[in-house]
Design a protein around this motif. Structure first.
Motif, PDB file in Angstrom:
ATOM      1  N   GLU A   1       0.834  -1.213   0.000  1.00  0.00           N
ATOM      2  CA  GLU A   1       0.000   0.000   0.000  1.00  0.00           C
ATOM      3  C   GLU A   1       0.863   1.256   0.000  1.00  0.00           C
ATOM      4  N   ALA A   2       1.975   1.206   0.733  1.00  0.00           N
ATOM      5  CA  ALA A   2       2.874   2.366   0.755  1.00  0.00           C
ATOM      6  C   ALA A   2       3.507   2.564  -0.623  1.00  0.00           C
ATOM      7  N   LEU A   3       3.863   1.465  -1.274  1.00  0.00           N
ATOM      8  CA  LEU A   3       4.490   1.584  -2.591  1.00  0.00           C
ATOM      9  C   LEU A   3       3.499   2.099  -3.635  1.00  0.00           C
ATOM     10  N   GLN A   4       2.256   1.669  -3.502  1.00  0.00           N
ATOM     11  CA  GLN A   4       1.225   2.200  -4.402  1.00  0.00           C
ATOM     12  C   GLN A   4       1.121   3.715  -4.232  1.00  0.00           C
ATOM     13  N   GLU A   5       1.173   4.135  -2.988  1.00  0.00           N
ATOM     14  CA  GLU A   5       1.098   5.571  -2.724  1.00  0.00           C
ATOM     15  C   GLU A   5       2.298   6.304  -3.309  1.00  0.00           C
ATOM     16  N   SER A   6       3.462   5.647  -3.297  1.00  0.00           N
ATOM     17  CA  SER A   6       4.655   6.306  -3.859  1.00  0.00           C
ATOM     18  C   SER A   6       4.456   6.577  -5.347  1.00  0.00           C
ATOM     19  N   LEU A   7       3.686   5.723  -6.011  1.00  0.00           N
ATOM     20  CA  LEU A   7       3.367   5.986  -7.413  1.00  0.00           C
ATOM     21  C   LEU A   7       2.386   7.151  -7.525  1.00  0.00           C
ATOM     22  N   ARG A   8       1.363   7.082  -6.722  1.00  0.00           N
ATOM     23  CA  ARG A   8       0.328   8.124  -6.793  1.00  0.00           C
ATOM     24  C   ARG A   8       0.900   9.500  -6.468  1.00  0.00           C
ATOM     25  N   LEU A   9       1.880   9.521  -5.555  1.00  0.00           N
ATOM     26  CA  LEU A   9       2.428  10.796  -5.106  1.00  0.00           C
ATOM     27  C   LEU A   9       3.592  11.285  -5.970  1.00  0.00           C
ATOM     28  N   ALA A  10       3.938  10.528  -6.993  1.00  0.00           N
ATOM     29  CA  ALA A  10       5.093  10.920  -7.818  1.00  0.00           C
ATOM     30  C   ALA A  10       4.836  12.276  -8.473  1.00  0.00           C
ATOM     31  N   PRO A  11       5.861  13.103  -8.524  1.00  0.00           N
ATOM     32  CA  PRO A  11       5.672  14.405  -9.175  1.00  0.00           C
ATOM     33  C   PRO A  11       5.621  14.269 -10.687  1.00  0.00           C
ATOM     34  N   SER A  12       4.945  15.222 -11.319  1.00  0.00           N
ATOM     35  CA  SER A  12       4.952  15.282 -12.786  1.00  0.00           C
ATOM     36  C   SER A  12       4.864  16.745 -13.193  1.00  0.00           C
ATOM     37  N   SER A  13       5.276  17.007 -14.413  1.00  0.00           N
ATOM     38  CA  SER A  13       5.282  18.382 -14.903  1.00  0.00           C
ATOM     39  C   SER A  13       3.864  18.965 -14.840  1.00  0.00           C
ATOM     40  N   TYR A  14       3.726  20.105 -14.246  1.00  0.00           N
ATOM     41  CA  TYR A  14       2.443  20.790 -13.997  1.00  0.00           C
ATOM     42  C   TYR A  14       1.526  19.991 -13.066  1.00  0.00           C
ATOM     43  N   GLY A  15       1.911  18.784 -12.711  1.00  0.00           N
ATOM     44  CA  GLY A  15       1.012  17.903 -11.959  1.00  0.00           C
ATOM     45  C   GLY A  15       0.029  17.172 -12.865  1.00  0.00           C
ATOM     46  N   LEU A  16       0.326  17.122 -14.152  1.00  0.00           N
ATOM     47  CA  LEU A  16      -0.660  16.581 -15.102  1.00  0.00           C
ATOM     48  C   LEU A  16      -0.758  15.053 -15.107  1.00  0.00           C
ATOM     49  N   GLN A  17       0.224  14.386 -14.549  1.00  0.00           N
ATOM     50  CA  GLN A  17       0.165  12.922 -14.376  1.00  0.00           C
ATOM     51  C   GLN A  17      -0.282  12.187 -15.648  1.00  0.00           C
ATOM     52  N   PRO A  18       0.492  12.292 -16.729  1.00  0.00           N
ATOM     53  CA  PRO A  18       0.045  11.680 -17.985  1.00  0.00           C
ATOM     54  C   PRO A  18       0.336  10.183 -18.042  1.00  0.00           C
ATOM     55  N   TRP A  19      -0.198   9.443 -17.077  1.00  0.00           N
ATOM     56  CA  TRP A  19       0.126   8.024 -16.962  1.00  0.00           C
ATOM     57  C   TRP A  19      -1.070   7.239 -16.450  1.00  0.00           C
ATOM     58  N   LYS A  20      -0.965   5.951 -16.595  1.00  0.00           N
ATOM     59  CA  LYS A  20      -1.875   5.026 -15.901  1.00  0.00           C
ATOM     60  C   LYS A  20      -1.011   3.927 -15.342  1.00  0.00           C
ATOM     61  N   PHE A  21      -1.311   3.514 -14.141  1.00  0.00           N
ATOM     62  CA  PHE A  21      -0.582   2.419 -13.518  1.00  0.00           C
ATOM     63  C   PHE A  21      -1.492   1.201 -13.498  1.00  0.00           C
ATOM     64  N   PHE A  22      -1.003   0.120 -14.044  1.00  0.00           N
ATOM     65  CA  PHE A  22      -1.775  -1.131 -14.033  1.00  0.00           C
ATOM     66  C   PHE A  22      -1.044  -2.110 -13.129  1.00  0.00           C
ATOM     67  N   VAL A  23      -1.755  -2.658 -12.178  1.00  0.00           N
ATOM     68  CA  VAL A  23      -1.183  -3.702 -11.333  1.00  0.00           C
ATOM     69  C   VAL A  23      -1.758  -5.017 -11.836  1.00  0.00           C
ATOM     70  N   ILE A  24      -0.895  -5.824 -12.420  1.00  0.00           N
ATOM     71  CA  ILE A  24      -1.368  -7.038 -13.089  1.00  0.00           C
ATOM     72  C   ILE A  24      -1.380  -8.175 -12.073  1.00  0.00           C
ATOM     73  N   THR A  25      -2.576  -8.574 -11.692  1.00  0.00           N
ATOM     74  CA  THR A  25      -2.699  -9.586 -10.644  1.00  0.00           C
ATOM     75  C   THR A  25      -3.052 -10.968 -11.198  1.00  0.00           C
ATOM     76  N   ASP A  26      -3.661 -11.001 -12.361  1.00  0.00           N
ATOM     77  CA  ASP A  26      -4.132 -12.274 -12.901  1.00  0.00           C
ATOM     78  C   ASP A  26      -2.933 -13.087 -13.414  1.00  0.00           C
ATOM     79  N   PRO A  27      -2.674 -14.274 -12.803  1.00  0.00           N
ATOM     80  CA  PRO A  27      -1.527 -15.073 -13.236  1.00  0.00           C
ATOM     81  C   PRO A  27      -1.583 -15.420 -14.725  1.00  0.00           C
TER      82      PRO A  27
END
Ligand SMILES: Cc1cc2nc3c(=O)[nH]c(=O)nc-3n(C[C@H](O)[C@H](O)[C@H](O)COP(=O)(O)O)c2cc1C
Length: 171
Positions: free
Chosen positions: A34-60
């Motif tokens: 959960e802390a590591l997920q937050e580290s992604l969410r809190l990552a800085p980006s230019s203007y704060g625009l966050q031009p990304w999507k994070f996918f956590v692939i759980t299905d084996p």
């Protein structure tokens, strides 16, 4: 000032980090993840625009399909968590406006006062870049996100490996 973490502790963590080639099957404890997920969410980006999507692939099954197109690297199937960081391929004026409106609302800020900031984002990212420039810009923002994840993991003593060895066109 009193540092939140001692310099030697930080350097120990960064020296400890390495690109892990083989993972065991131990699942990462939930609070660490959960802390590591937050580290992604809190990552800085230019203007704060966050031009990304994070996918956590759980299905084996999905991970098994991704492995052959990732140079058959075992980390894809064996690591406790697999995070795919996808960049936005296009940034439009609507995207900037959605971000701007959310920012104004959450900060209870004055939209008129902040209008020059909105114009700056549109000038810098929407009108000031062609399609290739936008994609390159978005990829650079994604680099910040994964470095934040890897550094945070090192501080928590969690193994990681960045994986660029994949055939993105096949995914
Ligand atoms: C952008 C990027 C992509 C990488 N891709 C892979 C990869 O596909 N497979 C892998 O085993 N290591 C990968 N690595 C790990 C590097 O090979 C490794 O970080 C480098 O050799 C330095 O070693 P260290 O991280 O253990 O200090 C990648 C690292 C970076 C920064």
């Amino acid at each position: 000032m009193t540092p939140a973490t001692q310099p030697d502790q930080l350097l120990n963590a960064l020296n400890w980090r390495y690109a892990t080639k083989a993972f065991d099957t131990m699942a990462l404890p939930v609070p660490l993840w959960e802390a590591l997920q937050e580290s992604l969410r809190l990552a800085p980006s230019s203007y704060g625009l966050q031009p990304w999507k994070f996918f956590v692939i759980t299905d084996p099954a999905v991970r098994a399909k991704l492995r052959p197109v990732s140079w058959n690297q075992s980390q894809i199937t064996d690591a406790s968590h697999l995070v795919v960081i996808a960049r936005r391929t296009e940034i439009t004026e609507d995207d900037v406006n959605a971000f701007f409106n959310q920012m104004v609302s959450e900060r209870q800020a004055n939209a008129t006062v902040l209008e020059p900031y909105r114009q700056m984002m549109i000038g810098g990212v929407v009108k000031g870049k062609d399609a290739a420039g936008q994609r390159e810009w978005a990829a650079r923002q994604c680099d910040i996100a994964w470095v934040s994840l890897l550094t945070s993991a090192a501080v928590l003593g969690v193994d990681t490996c960045a994986i660029e060895g994949l055939d993105a066109a096949s995914i």
